[in-house]
Design a protein around this motif. Structure first.
Motif, PDB file in Angstrom:
ATOM      1  N   UNK A  41       0.829  -1.203   0.000  1.00  0.00           N
ATOM      2  CA  UNK A  41       0.000   0.000   0.000  1.00  0.00           C
ATOM      3  C   UNK A  41       0.866   1.257   0.000  1.00  0.00           C
ATOM      4  N   UNK A  42       1.937   1.238   0.781  1.00  0.00           N
ATOM      5  CA  UNK A  42       2.811   2.423   0.850  1.00  0.00           C
ATOM      6  C   UNK A  42       3.459   2.724  -0.497  1.00  0.00           C
ATOM      7  N   UNK A  43       3.737   1.689  -1.279  1.00  0.00           N
ATOM      8  CA  UNK A  43       4.386   1.910  -2.575  1.00  0.00           C
ATOM      9  C   UNK A  43       3.514   2.704  -3.536  1.00  0.00           C
ATOM     10  N   UNK A  44       2.227   2.790  -3.281  1.00  0.00           N
ATOM     11  CA  UNK A  44       1.344   3.563  -4.153  1.00  0.00           C
ATOM     12  C   UNK A  44       1.693   5.045  -4.152  1.00  0.00           C
ATOM     13  N   UNK A  45       2.433   5.502  -3.143  1.00  0.00           N
ATOM     14  CA  UNK A  45       2.808   6.911  -3.096  1.00  0.00           C
ATOM     15  C   UNK A  45       3.772   7.281  -4.223  1.00  0.00           C
ATOM     16  N   UNK A  46       4.408   6.286  -4.832  1.00  0.00           N
ATOM     17  CA  UNK A  46       5.348   6.546  -5.918  1.00  0.00           C
ATOM     18  C   UNK A  46       4.888   5.854  -7.200  1.00  0.00           C
ATOM     19  N   UNK A  47       3.569   5.830  -7.385  1.00  0.00           N
ATOM     20  CA  UNK A  47       3.017   5.295  -8.626  1.00  0.00           C
ATOM     21  C   UNK A  47       2.104   6.355  -9.239  1.00  0.00           C
ATOM     22  N   UNK A  48       2.124   6.413 -10.551  1.00  0.00           N
ATOM     23  CA  UNK A  48       1.438   7.452 -11.305  1.00  0.00           C
ATOM     24  C   UNK A  48      -0.076   7.369 -11.198  1.00  0.00           C
ATOM     25  N   UNK A  49      -0.720   8.520 -11.095  1.00  0.00           N
ATOM     26  CA  UNK A  49      -2.153   8.615 -11.297  1.00  0.00           C
ATOM     27  C   UNK A  49      -2.412   9.197 -12.692  1.00  0.00           C
ATOM     28  N   UNK A  50      -2.042  10.463 -12.905  1.00  0.00           N
ATOM     29  CA  UNK A  50      -2.204  11.084 -14.217  1.00  0.00           C
ATOM     30  C   UNK A  50      -0.865  11.562 -14.770  1.00  0.00           C
ATOM     31  N   UNK A  51      -0.093  12.249 -13.932  1.00  0.00           N
ATOM     32  CA  UNK A  51       1.155  12.856 -14.378  1.00  0.00           C
ATOM     33  C   UNK A  51       2.334  11.991 -13.945  1.00  0.00           C
ATOM     34  N   UNK A  52       2.845  11.112 -14.819  1.00  0.00           N
ATOM     35  CA  UNK A  52       3.924  10.204 -14.450  1.00  0.00           C
ATOM     36  C   UNK A  52       5.185  10.931 -14.005  1.00  0.00           C
ATOM     37  N   UNK A  53       5.812  10.404 -12.925  1.00  0.00           N
ATOM     38  CA  UNK A  53       7.075  10.919 -12.421  1.00  0.00           C
ATOM     39  C   UNK A  53       7.011  12.415 -12.150  1.00  0.00           C
TER      40      UNK A  53
END
Length: 475
Positions: A41-53
């Motif tokens: 779950x914590x790793x979701x903080x560094x995964x794209x929603x709309x604007x990658x990276x």
């Protein structure tokens, strides 16, 4: 379907209750704490929603999006559960179930994107396209020199699992197997929660994107997880149908991302207040009969005036942010009413639409989606990043898949292949070895390919980018 079975609190691995335990939480409340405390779950903080990276501290990541979906899920759950008791008066729905429904939905919102690969939905597309292009070309050469196409070894469902790869499907693997905490059962969550996050109760062989039934548009489980799926389905009494709470999760997700995409686009300068009003007006003319849609446009203009009245530095930003909240409230109301109006169809499994379909909310979410596509998703910065993401994922798959083909076989790995396999998490390898025991060579090969997608999907955007750069001597 019956609520006493739909709200099944059993787990894949039963847990013995300790005598004298002071833990007063329900099984679904325990699920919440298992999710919140997990690394997945914590790793979701560094995964794209709309604007990658993206480096902005405002625009949404998968983590903040999941928190918003969880919040909307709970609000919808509260509204709908109350109406089942007071308006529908379904006697099979015990009033005590109201809290369980809210707890399950709150957890489902947190989990719904936990299986997504890096770089957003484009990451899913890149993985699917890689397998469609390369799987038919790959060969397996035994020690005696005999060569066979992988497509001649894998059965049709195994192949289609990769051709129809989905983050939704991967989520079930993450929480039931890959999140190695105590054993091979992952987070060992309740079956009611697992059933809720399975949006599409069909295998990859039964995917039909043109079906009028939305439940068939994507696959819901891998061949590797077929027995797990049947266990969940049987325990919850689904009989091949979608869990009623899944409709609510889907609506919450739609409401969250449709509205958030507009707000994020404004903050990133992709769309201005005037442009938003103009685009909404343009779509109003296509359907003059929609009073809800017309009133929302007037509401946006009104909030701009209030921003000027309050002397804010950016009345456009003030208007858009406050208007988004109003839109979310309206859509939650419409989704609630839709669930109530279609209650019998949902409960007998014949409802094949999304909750907002056929409501005034459909026009709203469609308009917001079209505007986001026009000004954000096809913008040059996003396209450039997606091209970079495709290059990163293609490079990794080009090297990981051939290495995995011969991993755990009698064929000696090439030095480069053994090095690539060494990058894969030891936990993932352990899960592979546990579930491959006693399996046929065909299924072991399939599980080795899944080992690659498991590893890639577990990557964050930053990790995937960094690994690519390191392997190419760019750091």
């Amino acid at each position: 379907m019956e609520w006493n079975r739909l709200l099944c609190g059993d787990r894949i691995r039963p847990i013995k209750k300790r005598e004298g335990s002071q833990d007063l939480r329900s099984e679904f409340e325990k699920d919440y704490h298992r999710i919140i405390g997990s690394a997945s779950f914590r790793r979701l903080q560094d995964k794209t929603q709309v604007f990658p990276l993206d480096q902005s501290d405002f625009v949404r990541t998968r983590l903040t999006h999941s928190l918003e979906v969880s919040s909307f899920c709970k609000s919808l759950g509260q509204n709908i559960a109350r109406k089942i008791v007071t308006d529908i008066k379904d006697e099979s729905f015990d009033p005590t179930y109201q809290q369980d429904v809210c707890d399950i939905l709150q957890c489902a919102g947190l989990l719904h994107d936990i299986g997504n690969p890096p770089f957003g939905h484009f990451g899913e597309t890149a993985i699917r396209e890689w397998f469609k292009e390369h799987l038919p070309e790959l060969e397996y050469e035994s020690e005696n020199g005999e060569k066979r196409k992988l497509t001649d070894i894998l059965n049709p469902q195994m192949q289609n699992d990769f051709y129809h790869f989905e983050g939704n499907t991967q989520a079930l693997r993450v929480v039931t197997k890959l999140h190695y905490l105590v054993d091979e059962h992952g987070m060992n969550l309740t079956k009611a929660l697992l059933a809720t996050i399975i949006k599409y109760p069909v295998s990859s062989l039964d995917v039909d994107k043109n079906s009028p039934d939305v439940c068939c548009h994507k696959m819901g489980y891998y061949y590797a997880d077929r027995e797990l799926f049947r266990d969940i389905e049987d325990s919850c009494g689904l009989n091949g149908r979608r869990h009623p709470l899944t409709y609510i999760l889907e609506a919450a997700d739609d409401i969250a991302y449709r509205t958030a995409d507009i707000e994020d686009s404004y903050k990133k300068g992709r769309i201005s207040f005037d442009m938003l009003v103009r685009e909404l007006e343009l779509r109003r003319h296509e359907d003059q009969s929609d009073p809800e849609y017309r009133s929302l446009i007037e509401s946006l203009k009104y909030r701009y005036g209030k921003g000027i009245e309050h002397g804010v530095s950016d009345p456009g930003e003030y208007a858009v942010q406050n208007w988004i909240v109003a839109v979310q409230g309206k859509l939650i109301y419409l989704a609630t009413e839709s669930f109530v109006n279609h209650y019998n169809e949902i409960m007998d499994g014949s409802f094949g639409q999304e909750l907002l379909e056929g409501t005034e909310g459909k026009h709203i979410v469609d308009a917001l989606g079209e505007i986001a596509i026009k000004y954000t998703f096809t913008s040059e910065p996003i396209v450039k990043i997606e091209v970079s993401a495709d290059r990163i994922l293609t490079y990794l798959l080009d090297r990981l898949v051939p290495a995995a083909v011969y991993y755990d076989t009698d064929v000696k790995l090439r030095p480069i292949d053994s090095r690539m396999i060494s990058f894969v998490s030891e936990n993932y390898k352990k899960i592979y070895h546990i579930y491959s025991q006693g399996k046929s060579e065909e299924e072991k090969l399939y599980l080795r390919l899944l080992l690659v997608t498991d590893y890639v999907c577990g990557m964050t955007d930053s990790y995937a980018k960094r690994l690519y750069q390191e392997l190419n001597g760019l750091v």
